[in-house]
Design an enzyme around this catalytic site. Structure first.
Site, mmCIF file in Angstrom:
data_model
loop_
_atom_site.group_PDB
_atom_site.id
_atom_site.type_symbol
_atom_site.label_atom_id
_atom_site.label_comp_id
_atom_site.label_asym_id
_atom_site.label_seq_id
_atom_site.Cartn_x
_atom_site.Cartn_y
_atom_site.Cartn_z
ATOM 1 N N GLY A 89 61.454 72.440 22.929
ATOM 2 C CA GLY A 89 62.855 72.278 22.943
ATOM 3 C C GLY A 89 63.891 73.345 22.680
ATOM 4 N N HIS A 90 63.354 74.090 21.335
ATOM 5 C CA HIS A 90 64.042 75.294 20.844
ATOM 6 C C HIS A 90 63.819 76.312 22.139
ATOM 7 C CE1 HIS A 90 63.459 73.108 16.844
ATOM 8 N NE2 HIS A 90 64.631 73.372 16.946
ATOM 9 N N GLY A 127 71.034 71.656 22.013
ATOM 10 C CA GLY A 127 70.400 70.699 22.811
ATOM 11 C C GLY A 127 71.292 69.596 23.067
ATOM 12 N N GLN A 128 70.882 68.693 24.005
ATOM 13 C CA GLN A 128 71.486 67.506 24.477
ATOM 14 C C GLN A 128 70.838 66.288 23.771
ATOM 15 O OE1 GLN A 128 73.993 66.348 26.219
ATOM 16 N NE2 GLN A 128 73.605 64.299 26.289
ATOM 17 N N LYS A 129 69.766 66.722 22.848
ATOM 18 C CA LYS A 129 69.137 65.455 22.130
ATOM 19 C C LYS A 129 70.063 65.155 21.052
ATOM 20 C CE LYS A 129 65.740 65.924 19.120
ATOM 21 N NZ LYS A 129 66.137 65.006 17.922
ATOM 22 N N ASP A 130 70.725 66.131 20.389
ATOM 23 C CA ASP A 130 71.802 65.839 19.515
ATOM 24 C C ASP A 130 73.016 65.788 20.013
ATOM 25 O OD1 ASP A 130 69.870 66.062 17.148
ATOM 26 O OD2 ASP A 130 69.767 68.315 17.919
ATOM 27 N N ALA A 161 60.954 75.271 12.295
ATOM 28 C CA ALA A 161 59.942 74.315 13.108
ATOM 29 C C ALA A 161 60.077 74.181 14.638
ATOM 30 C CB ALA A 161 60.114 72.819 12.140
ATOM 31 N N LEU A 162 60.088 75.337 15.207
ATOM 32 C CA LEU A 162 60.431 75.458 16.368
ATOM 33 C C LEU A 162 59.337 74.865 17.374
ATOM 34 C CD1 LEU A 162 61.795 79.200 16.587
ATOM 35 C CD2 LEU A 162 62.852 77.186 16.146
ATOM 36 N N GLN A 184 76.127 65.679 18.020
ATOM 37 C CA GLN A 184 76.366 67.028 17.541
ATOM 38 C C GLN A 184 77.163 68.285 18.325
ATOM 39 O OE1 GLN A 184 73.407 69.114 14.927
ATOM 40 N NE2 GLN A 184 73.001 70.060 16.812
HETATM 41 O O1 PAF Z 1 70.388 71.022 15.474
HETATM 42 C C1 PAF Z 1 70.041 71.751 14.582
HETATM 43 O O2 PAF Z 1 69.150 72.186 14.220
HETATM 44 C C2 PAF Z 1 71.250 71.761 13.332
HETATM 45 O O3 PAF Z 1 72.038 70.631 13.298
HETATM 46 C C3 PAF Z 1 71.940 72.972 13.640
HETATM 47 C C4 PAF Z 1 72.831 73.087 14.741
HETATM 48 C C5 PAF Z 1 71.041 74.220 13.371
HETATM 49 C C6 PAF Z 1 72.915 73.002 12.367
HETATM 50 O O4 PAF Z 1 72.000 73.220 11.060
#
Ligand code: PAF
Length: 281
Positions: free
Chosen positions: A36-37, A147-150, A32-33, A153
């Site tokens: 941001g991706h 991404g910095q949004k996560d 679902a790009l 993570q």
């Molecule tokens: O940020 C995401 O889209 C997901 O958490 C990732 C890093 C691809 C892991 O499934």
């Protein structure tokens, strides 16, 4: 772009690239790009000789009541977008390919996985760390882009790489926003037009904090209170958390003397959204 559906195919392809002396970048995604991706793909292109993207909707990072079944799946469109960005390799395994039936081995980043979103999404960061560790072992990239949004993570993945001595550089790229400030997310497609408007309050609450911080406010409690006042302007937005934390430990920052991560999560309509901003004293 070479599309690899199996682990063996992916491993052989990335090893061939690295053996020919290429610096390999990996951009892990769940598809679902959006722009941001694409900013991650471009960063990878500029830093690496070959770029691999992965598309895998990781069941392990979704809770039993979360949106795994309805998570947007736009594979053919994603492929077109990746081809346009001249991405070299796409790894798109099935869940059975990624998780051998009966698999019981996980990666847990203790002390971080239960902070911020980890509090309200138990098991989420264990799922993320496990799949990212697997992707790192399969693809063996030199650099991986997130991404910095996560933000949480990214912190968790950095710690995992450090603790497990993985020879991979982690690059974290800035949040990409819509013109009205809403952070881009694959989940934004769930928002109704009214919720889409209300959702901008997340970014507005962060801007409020930044402005007060720039004017000299250093009391996190006062900053959080000001942000919550902004968020309360949208009664349909249900706040999960608004926290100011140390970006490397994710613990609340009692004094704002070093860099601080201001992070918000809220449910807008039925969609859980997150956003954040970094404060640098
Ligand atoms: O940020 C995401 O889209 C997901 O958490 C990732 C890093 C691809 C892991 O499934």
């Amino acid at each position: 772009m070479k599309i690899c559906k199996t682990i063996d195919e992916m491993r052989a392809t990335s090893r061939a690239a690295r053996h020919s002396g290429k610096r390999l970048g990996l951009v892990p995604t769940m598809g679902a790009l959006h722009d941001g991706h694409l900013s991650l793909m471009r960063a990878a292109k500029s830093k690496c000789d070959a770029v691999a993207a992965s598309i895998f909707i990781n069941p392990l990072q979704f809770g039993p009541t979360e949106d795994l079944a309805k998570y947007p799946r736009t594979f053919d469109h994603d492929v077109q977008m990746l081809e346009k960005e001249s991405v070299d390799i796409l790894f798109a395994p099935t869940p059975v390919e990624m998780y051998t039936p009966g698999a019981v081995t996980y990666v847990t980043v203790e002390g971080l996985s239960d902070k911020l979103c980890g509090k309200s999404r138990p098991g989420h960061f264990r799922g993320v760390a496990t799949v990212v560790a697997k992707l790192f072992h399969i693809v063996e990239p030199d650099v991986a882009f997130f991404g910095q949004k996560d933000a949480a993570q990214a912190t968790i993945i950095r710690r995992m790489v450090r603790d497990l001595n993985l020879p991979i550089e982690i690059a974290v790229c800035p949040i990409v926003r819509e013109p009205d400030g809403l952070a881009m997310s694959s989940r934004n497609v769930y928002l109704s037009p009214q919720d889409r408007k209300s959702a901008t309050v997340l970014n507005r609450s962060l801007i409020e904090v930044k402005q007060r911080f720039d004017q000299g406010e250093r009391n996190p409690t006062a900053l959080i209170k000001a942000a919550k006042k902004i968020l309360a302007q949208e009664p349909t937005v249900r706040l999960d958390y608004f926290e100011i934390v140390d970006p490397s430990t994710l613990d609340p920052a009692p004094k704002l003397t070093g860099p601080a991560l201001v992070a918000v999560a809220a449910v807008v309509g039925t969609t859980r959204l997150i956003d954040n901003i970094l404060l640098q004293p």
